[in-house]
Motif scaffolding. Structure first.
Motif, PDB file in Angstrom:
ATOM      1  N   ALA A 316       0.852  -1.192   0.000  1.00  0.00           N
ATOM      2  CA  ALA A 316       0.000   0.000   0.000  1.00  0.00           C
ATOM      3  C   ALA A 316       0.889   1.243   0.000  1.00  0.00           C
ATOM      4  O   ALA A 316       1.952   1.240   0.642  1.00  0.00           O
ATOM      5  CB  ALA A 316      -0.910  -0.006   1.216  1.00  0.00           C
ATOM      6  N   PRO A 317       0.497   2.315  -0.712  1.00  0.00           N
ATOM      7  CA  PRO A 317       1.378   3.487  -0.838  1.00  0.00           C
ATOM      8  C   PRO A 317       1.900   4.024   0.482  1.00  0.00           C
ATOM      9  O   PRO A 317       3.099   4.313   0.619  1.00  0.00           O
ATOM     10  CB  PRO A 317       0.497   4.509  -1.560  1.00  0.00           C
ATOM     11  CG  PRO A 317      -0.459   3.682  -2.356  1.00  0.00           C
ATOM     12  CD  PRO A 317      -0.726   2.468  -1.508  1.00  0.00           C
ATOM     13  N   GLU A 318       1.027   4.169   1.485  1.00  0.00           N
ATOM     14  CA  GLU A 318       1.487   4.740   2.749  1.00  0.00           C
ATOM     15  C   GLU A 318       2.450   3.797   3.478  1.00  0.00           C
ATOM     16  O   GLU A 318       3.386   4.241   4.156  1.00  0.00           O
ATOM     17  CB  GLU A 318       0.290   5.085   3.645  1.00  0.00           C
ATOM     18  CG  GLU A 318      -0.550   3.885   4.110  1.00  0.00           C
ATOM     19  CD  GLU A 318      -1.584   3.443   3.082  1.00  0.00           C
ATOM     20  OE1 GLU A 318      -2.414   2.573   3.437  1.00  0.00           O
ATOM     21  OE2 GLU A 318      -1.563   3.945   1.930  1.00  0.00           O
ATOM     22  N   VAL A 319       2.258   2.496   3.314  1.00  0.00           N
ATOM     23  CA  VAL A 319       3.155   1.519   3.939  1.00  0.00           C
ATOM     24  C   VAL A 319       4.516   1.537   3.251  1.00  0.00           C
ATOM     25  O   VAL A 319       5.565   1.538   3.902  1.00  0.00           O
ATOM     26  CB  VAL A 319       2.536   0.109   3.879  1.00  0.00           C
ATOM     27  CG1 VAL A 319       3.522  -0.937   4.398  1.00  0.00           C
ATOM     28  CG2 VAL A 319       1.244   0.061   4.685  1.00  0.00           C
ATOM     29  N   VAL A 320       4.494   1.556   1.927  1.00  0.00           N
ATOM     30  CA  VAL A 320       5.744   1.604   1.162  1.00  0.00           C
ATOM     31  C   VAL A 320       6.541   2.854   1.502  1.00  0.00           C
ATOM     32  O   VAL A 320       7.756   2.793   1.751  1.00  0.00           O
ATOM     33  CB  VAL A 320       5.460   1.541  -0.358  1.00  0.00           C
ATOM     34  CG1 VAL A 320       6.700   1.900  -1.156  1.00  0.00           C
ATOM     35  CG2 VAL A 320       4.956   0.160  -0.741  1.00  0.00           C
ATOM     36  N   ASP A 321       5.880   3.999   1.548  1.00  0.00           N
ATOM     37  CA  ASP A 321       6.606   5.250   1.779  1.00  0.00           C
ATOM     38  C   ASP A 321       7.161   5.334   3.196  1.00  0.00           C
ATOM     39  O   ASP A 321       8.245   5.885   3.412  1.00  0.00           O
ATOM     40  CB  ASP A 321       5.696   6.442   1.473  1.00  0.00           C
ATOM     41  CG  ASP A 321       5.357   6.541  -0.008  1.00  0.00           C
ATOM     42  OD1 ASP A 321       6.060   5.904  -0.813  1.00  0.00           O
ATOM     43  OD2 ASP A 321       4.383   7.230  -0.353  1.00  0.00           O
TER      44      ASP A 321
END
Length: 422
Positions: A316-321
């Motif tokens: 998920a984008p927020e997890v990756v970032d």
């Protein structure tokens, strides 16, 4: 399933693909070259890298391909007399040695170890990153757009992706280059030897098949315009200034035509990440090859990136970032220290400064400091030297602990020479 795109199929890119693919992610590696370039770099693996590669099944493949185990890293006087010896058998590692093989063989071993979820496409030129606001969401190629949950830029020193993402890694060039030679039918001891001479660094190590890699420090235009006779005279001068190379004289003269000229620099990006994108390997950092750290740092990048993504648990984008921010903090701190260590080692060998000579002698004669430097260079973990250590290293202050070995040092006898040279 979300996809990760890795741009570049050098050691950094293939290591990232191997590490991320082993997490179960679908990984696509894009490489502009149809076949790997045969370059005189990335041929020596440190114990820290071997521990990672062993988990991936790569070290077994390299052993099967005839990789050589090197037992020591030695700084020598021009006549070959040792000035500093780093004994890898003293390390607390399951594979306490350096491992040497050709760069294309190491790339092939990484490729053969890739999990089934990884695809490699060659002959693909990546033009620019895709964006959604301030986040990288994939890459644009000549044949279309490829969306991705994460992009890993491992496309080298001149990375187009790094620049397009707004990241920079200002390069500081050393005032010299290295001429690299592959010497055939030559034999040297099973170690990584660097010679301190009035003309600068001379470095060699063995490769499989009775071959030797030799690097010679040169000025930027030192070999420009030399004909065959001029090259022979140049080689005679190198040998005269470094008597320790005398056993390689015939092989050097025979191999003069097959040389590569390598620029040498150092760099560390101000940040290794932006949302959706991570830098790995030479794309984010460079060091002088004297300390054999470049390829090994790239493998550590891959291992750390996989570790933070594993803890996140999804793409998920927020997890990756969030994972990328952790990757940046961890790797930049390590890379900054490795960069300083490599730079200081290079200065000791490539310059004839008073302080460099004292630091080399001080390190070689101080059991405690020498082993702490060995631990850092091996990739098993950074052992920082204090300001007081630096003063001891330069012999500006006596060190009452100079003969006290760190607790981690193995005290067992070294492995037999035959095993070390395998």
């Amino acid at each position: 399933m979300s996809r990760i795109v890795v741009v570049g199929a050098g050691v950094a890119g293939l290591a990232a693909a191997c590490a991320l693919g082993r997490l179960g992610h679908r990984v696509l590696v894009l490489e502009k070259r149809q076949t790997p370039a045969r370059v005189a770099k990335g041929e020596v693996l440190q114990p820290g890298s071997l521990a990672i590669l062993r988990q991936w099944g790569v070290t077994e493949l390299l052993d099967q391909a005839g990789a050589l185990r090197l037992s020591t890293l030695v700084a020598r006087a021009a006549d070959g007399e040792p000035r500093m010896v780093l004994d890898y058998h003293r390390l607390p590692a399951e594979q306490p040695w350096l491992l040497a093989h050709d760069y294309p063989v190491i790339l092939q071993a990484l490729t053969d170890a890739l999990p089934p979820s990884v695809e490699v496409r060659r002959g693909v030129v990546v033009r620019e990153p895709l964006r959604a606001g301030d986040r990288i969401t994939g890459v644009r190629c000549d044949d279309g757009d490829l969306p991705a949950a994460l992009v890993v830029a491992a496309d080298g020193v001149s990375s187009r992706l790094r620049e397009a993402a707004g990241l920079s890694a200002p390069r500081q060039d050393y005032p010299h280059r290295l001429a690299a030679f592959e010497l055939a039918e030559a034999d040297v001891p099973p170690d990584f030897s660097a010679y301190v001479t009035d003309g600068g660094l001379r470095l060699h190590y063995p490769l499989p098949g009775r071959r030797v890699r030799l690097y010679v420090q040169i000025g930027p235009d030192e070999l420009r315009g030399l004909d065959q006779d001029g090259l022979r005279r140049w080689a005679d001068g190198v040998l005269a200034g470094c008597p320790g190379l005398a056993p390689l004289a015939g092989a050097l003269h025979a191999g003069l035509a097959q040389r590569q000229l390598l620029p040498v620099g150092r760099a560390l990006a101000a940040s290794l990440v932006v949302p959706g994108l991570a830098l790995a390997g030479d794309t984010g950092h460079l060091v002088h090859p004297m300390a054999a750290q470049g390829m090994n740092s790239a493998i550590a990048d891959a291992h750390e990136l996989a570790a933070v993504l594993r803890q996140g648990g999804s793409l998920a984008p927020e997890v990756v970032d969030h994972a990328l921010r952790r990757y940046d903090r961890a790797r930049r701190a390590n890379l900054a220290h490795i960069g300083r260590t490599s730079h200081n080692a290079a200065r000791m060998i490539t310059t004839r400064s008073w302080l460099g000579a004292r630091a080399l002698a001080g390190t070689g004669g101080n059991d405690r400091i020498r082993h702490e430097v060995l631990h850092t260079m091996s990739g098993l973990g950074v052992r920082k030297l204090t300001l007081l250590d630096r003063l001891h290293q330069a012999r500006l202050l006596p060190d009452p602990r100079a003969r006290r070995l760190p607790d981690w040092v193995r005290t067992a006898a070294p492995a037999p020479a035959g095993e070390a040279a395998r």
